[in-house]
Design a protein around this motif. Structure first.
Motif, PDB file in Angstrom:
ATOM      1  N   GLY A  66       0.451  -1.053  -0.005  1.00 37.75           N
ATOM      2  CA  GLY A  66       0.074  -0.043   0.219  1.00 37.75           C
ATOM      3  C   GLY A  66       0.675   0.970   0.075  1.00 37.75           C
ATOM      4  O   GLY A  66       0.050   2.233  -0.006  1.00 37.75           O
ATOM      5  N   GLU A  67       2.180   1.346  -0.009  1.00 32.22           N
ATOM      6  CA  GLU A  67       3.106   2.135  -0.241  1.00 32.22           C
ATOM      7  C   GLU A  67       2.945   2.559  -1.688  1.00 32.22           C
ATOM      8  O   GLU A  67       2.859   2.425  -2.746  1.00 32.22           O
ATOM      9  CB  GLU A  67       4.132   1.754  -0.148  1.00 32.22           C
ATOM     10  N   GLU A  68       3.132   4.282  -1.509  1.00 34.49           N
ATOM     11  CA  GLU A  68       3.110   4.993  -2.975  1.00 34.49           C
ATOM     12  C   GLU A  68       4.655   5.273  -3.581  1.00 34.49           C
ATOM     13  O   GLU A  68       5.877   5.947  -2.960  1.00 34.49           O
ATOM     14  CB  GLU A  68       2.130   6.264  -2.858  1.00 34.49           C
ATOM     15  N   VAL A  69       4.540   4.907  -4.850  1.00 32.55           N
ATOM     16  CA  VAL A  69       5.695   4.949  -5.060  1.00 32.55           C
ATOM     17  C   VAL A  69       5.844   6.065  -6.358  1.00 32.55           C
ATOM     18  O   VAL A  69       4.505   5.923  -7.560  1.00 32.55           O
ATOM     19  CB  VAL A  69       6.335   3.978  -5.639  1.00 32.55           C
ATOM     20  N   TYR A  70       6.839   6.763  -6.425  1.00 30.84           N
ATOM     21  CA  TYR A  70       6.762   7.964  -7.713  1.00 30.84           C
ATOM     22  C   TYR A  70       8.541   7.440  -8.641  1.00 30.84           C
ATOM     23  O   TYR A  70       8.736   7.522  -8.190  1.00 30.84           O
ATOM     24  CB  TYR A  70       6.906   8.967  -7.017  1.00 30.84           C
ATOM     25  N   ASP A  71       7.521   7.277  -9.920  1.00 30.38           N
ATOM     26  CA  ASP A  71       8.687   7.637 -10.870  1.00 30.38           C
ATOM     27  C   ASP A  71       8.257   8.012 -12.199  1.00 30.38           C
ATOM     28  O   ASP A  71       7.029   8.783 -11.820  1.00 30.38           O
ATOM     29  CB  ASP A  71       8.218   5.646 -11.239  1.00 30.38           C
ATOM     30  N   ILE A  72       9.139   8.311 -12.533  1.00 35.84           N
ATOM     31  CA  ILE A  72       9.303   9.258 -14.210  1.00 35.84           C
ATOM     32  C   ILE A  72       9.627   8.716 -14.847  1.00 35.84           C
ATOM     33  O   ILE A  72      10.940   7.434 -14.730  1.00 35.84           O
ATOM     34  CB  ILE A  72      10.477  10.070 -13.596  1.00 35.84           C
TER      35      ILE A  72
END
Length: 87
Positions: A66-72
């Protein structure tokens, strides 16, 4: 300050690379994406002035915990076959 890059350095950018419509796509961690984009632009110039990052997209997803991951995601116009030939 100048940083000298080589073609092999492209293998060190990002955490995932794949073929997107015949071109190299690279996924980078959101925390390091600004620095990696600068390096990627320099590395692409090693292959020729015509190669660039043509698109950058944010990708926010959730892990199994449930952890949010921010990628580009950086999409380049470097043919994937050129990338695939690099050792």
């Amino acid at each position: 300050m100048n940083i000298k890059v080589t073609e092999e350095d492209i293998k060190k950018i990002g955490n995932t690379k794949y073929n997107e419509g015949g071109f190299l796509a690279i996924v980078c961690d959101g925390d390091t994406s600004n620095t990696e984009e600068i390096l990627l632009r320099s590395i692409l110039k090693y292959f020729g002035d015509e190669y660039k990052v043509i698109k950058a997209e944010e990708d926010i997803w959730e892990t199994f915990n449930g952890e949010e991951v921010y990628d580009i995601l950086f999409i380049t116009n470097l043919p994937y076959e050129i990338y695939d030939m690099i050792k």
